[in-house]
Scaffold this active site. Structure first.
Site, PDB file in Angstrom:
ATOM      1  CG  ASP A 287       3.639  -4.430  -3.064  1.00  0.00           C
ATOM      2  OD1 ASP A 287       4.362  -4.972  -2.328  1.00  0.00           O
ATOM      3  OD2 ASP A 287       3.910  -2.975  -3.172  1.00  0.00           O
TER       4      ASP A 287
ATOM      5  CD  GLU B 101       3.609  -7.526   0.926  1.00  0.00           C
ATOM      6  OE1 GLU B 101       4.575  -7.457   1.571  1.00  0.00           O
ATOM      7  OE2 GLU B 101       3.199  -6.866  -0.027  1.00  0.00           O
TER       8      GLU B 101
END
Length: 644
Positions: free
Chosen positions: A311, A363
């Site tokens: 993330d 990401e």
């Protein structure tokens, strides 16, 4: 009482932790069932507790094993280290405990164990002694995974917020219901939003307080193992969101653990993330490196997770991320966080070396070069990167009124300029259906017929585009409301017109996708894609070819206009029969059933679009067709008599 009050833990065992080289630190720190020789020679069973708190004045462990007496069990420093340890014969598996830390700031604070492998459910914050007894049954899956080539295999990912898929379900219940549903829909992988322990169960899970503990809201760690095992036995891979970029400031968790900035930077310009009100790990500290690389390996090895989606990578890579002018440059005066770069490379190198077939997915929302390039070639070493540019551009196009789309045609074609610069995943994730962005259905202008037809066409475009695919739960049946983590999906609409058809389309998209190597074999090779016509802006039509390395060829035509395209000339590389293997206007998908090609078209040796043959086809309004070349019926067909 044991003769060894440290439970056998020595400074030698902790050298790797302090040097940044211990990638299995969970085996040394935390709570472990051990057996020690007693004073009379009879072995004594108990729990060894160990915690890193180098600047603490004193550390005690207390819990239900001592009546929550915070005075009776002071821990001892392991000589030559910053670790405190204690063997407690009264403790056992299932014991609930906390550390009481007298920090360098002079305060006594109760802390959860940073290495706890099980924890109480919120709002309680204590840790629980846990030893796994689970026996895995996924050997066949792991053997196949070890030989897999993820880039050249099908991957369609169903992103799941476990608490919101069907609220109230446990890991064990979900091991049956979720597995059955994903199998029926045909997705190859599920991706769980973070399942590491976090303090607010209905949240998305990105505020992690227990990095080594699956969230206890749904059951025990072994029950989570059962869920993963069941998915694997059904042939479904498991990806989990991993959050090394930041952690929350809850006083009982990692923050200021020993009264100093231990896991985080002391300077708030480096150690705090203003977007989320969180702390940022001190990526350059050796013990933090050991903590994070061990944590990544822990989920992969202990829970058989197949991949980690990392993330907020951009927030790690840039020192000035969301900080305006309030940031500290690196040693060269630049904005790149060199310590975070080293940490990410370290994690990727180690995981790929240790566990064959594992994958990491970034990401990363910027144009940082070489995110998926190997480390030895100067890259970060990820296996895949989310293609945020493709997502933003195509959603902007989808939100335009059809009459205006001709002026934004390049939004759908631009991604092919850079499509092979990284190994991409095309994400329509939870981030796209929250915070006022609207559900996918409500992004599309027009009445319900236009909304659902447009979505079917869009997903047919997505599934045939180079790159792997990811959608968030609820998108597959066109949930109308935005995602709300405190509520479940609106399953009741999935039987209604439009919703039911979209759900059936996804089932067939996944089935056909997996059957056609041309859609995934050369995902990262320009040889696998060719535009037929990228420039029909006036018609709102996009057409292209997907091929594999064995001669399979698929032609795709997508019409984002509400006007049917009949007699539409489509250049093709081969004369002969092209079978219609997908038509999003099919009545099966709640389409009209009026606009199709009667199952096949015949291409003749009439050049078009720079290709040797062509066919006159029908492309439905707001629809897509996939045409598969049938090499069994390739007898030469005469050209158009009118052209001879």
């Amino acid at each position: 009482m044991s003769t060894d009050t440290l439970g056998g833990l020595t400074g030698t065992e902790l050298e790797g932790f302090h040097s940044g080289g211990d990638t299995e630190v969970w085996r040394r720190l935390g709570a472990h069932l051990v057996e020690q020789p007693g004073a009379d020679g009879v072995p004594v069973s108990g729990v060894r507790f160990a915690v890193w708190a180098p600047n603490a004045n004193e550390v005690r462990v207390y819990g239900d094993f001592n009546g929550w007496d915070g005075e009776s069990h002071p821990m001892q420093r392991v000589p030559g280290t910053g670790v405190w340890a204690l063997f407690v014969p009264e403790a056992h598996a299932g014991s609930v405990y906390k550390f009481r830390v007298h920090g360098a700031d002079g305060r006594w604070i109760d802390k959860a164990d940073p290495m706890a492998r099980f924890a109480q459910s919120a709002p309680e914050t204590a840790s629980i002694v846990f030893e796994s007894s689970y026996e895995w049954s996924d050997d066949e899956w792991l053997e196949r995974r070890a030989k897999a080539q993820a880039h050249a295999e099908p991957m369609s990912i169903y992103e799941v917020h476990l608490g919101g898929w069907r609220p109230g379900k446990t890991y064990v219940e979900l091991a049956h219901e979720l597995v059955e549903y994903v199998t029926w829909q045909g997705f190859t992988h599920v991706e769980f939003l973070p399942l590491a322990q976090h303090p607010y169960a209905p949240s998305w899970g990105y505020q992690v307080t227990g990095y080594f503990a699956p969230i206890s809201q749904f059951g025990t760690p072994d029950e989570f193992r059962y869920l993963v095992d069941t998915l694997h036995q059904a042939g479904i891979g498991v990806i989990m969101d991993w959050v090394p970029g930041h952690f929350p400031k809850d006083e009982w968790a990692l923050g200021r653990f020993d009264g100093t900035a231990l896991y985080e930077h002391a300077d708030p310009r480096q150690g705090e993330q203003p977007d989320w009100g969180t702390y940022v790990f001190n990526f350059g500290r050796n013990e933090v490196k050991s903590f994070l690389v061990s944590n990544a390996l822990y989920w992969i090895t202990e829970f058989h997770i197949d991949g980690l989606r990392v993330d907020a990578v951009a927030s790690m890579l840039y020192l000035d991320y969301s900080r305006g002018d309030n940031w500290v440059p690196n040693v060269h005066g630049g904005r790149e966080n060199l310590e975070a770069v080293d940490l990410l490379r370290y994690v990727n190198l180690h995981l790929y070396a240790r566990v064959p077939g594992v994958m990491t997915i970034a990401e990363e929302s910027t144009s940082w070069p070489g995110v998926t390039r190997p480390v030895h070639h100067g890259g970060l070493g990820f296996g895949f990167k989310w293609n945020m540019g493709w997502m933003n551009d195509t959603l902007r196009y989808l939100e335009e009124e059809p009459v205006h789309r001709q002026y934004h045609h390049n939004l759908m074609t631009f991604a092919m300029v850079y499509s092979f610069s990284e190994n991409f995943v095309l994400p329509i994730s939870h981030d796209e259906v929250v915070h006022g962005k609207g559900s996918m259905v409500n992004k599309v202008p027009g009445d319900d017929w236009q909304k659902f037809a447009s979505l079917r066409a869009y997903y047919a475009f997505m599934w045939s585009h180079p790159g792997k695919q990811l959608i968030f739960m609820g998108n597959e049946f066109g949930q109308r409301s935005e995602f709300d983590e405190s509520k479940g999906l609106e399953w009741w609409v999935s039987d209604l017109w439009g919703h039911d058809g979209l759900q059936k389309l996804f089932r067939d998209l996944n089935k056909t996708y997996k059957e056609l190597p041309s859609l995934w074999k050369l995902d990262n090779d320009p040889k696998g894609f060719r535009w037929i016509d990228a420039n029909d802006a006036q018609g709102n039509v996009f057409s292209y070819l997907r091929t594999d390395d064995q001669g399979q060829c698929l032609a795709v035509a997508v019409n984002f206009s509400p006007v049917p395209r009949t007699g539409y000339t489509l250049g093709l590389p081969h004369a002969g029969v092209w079978r219609e293997v997908l038509n999003t206007d099919s009545p099966d998908y709640d389409g009209t059933g009026q606009w199709g090609n009667l199952g096949q078209v015949e291409a003749r040796e009439v050049p078009a679009h720079g290709l040797e043959a062509s066919a006159e086809i029908t492309v439905p309004p707001l629809g897509a067709v996939w045409l598969l070349w049938d090499p069994r019926e390739t007898a030469e067909l005469p050209g158009d008599p009118g052209l001879q």
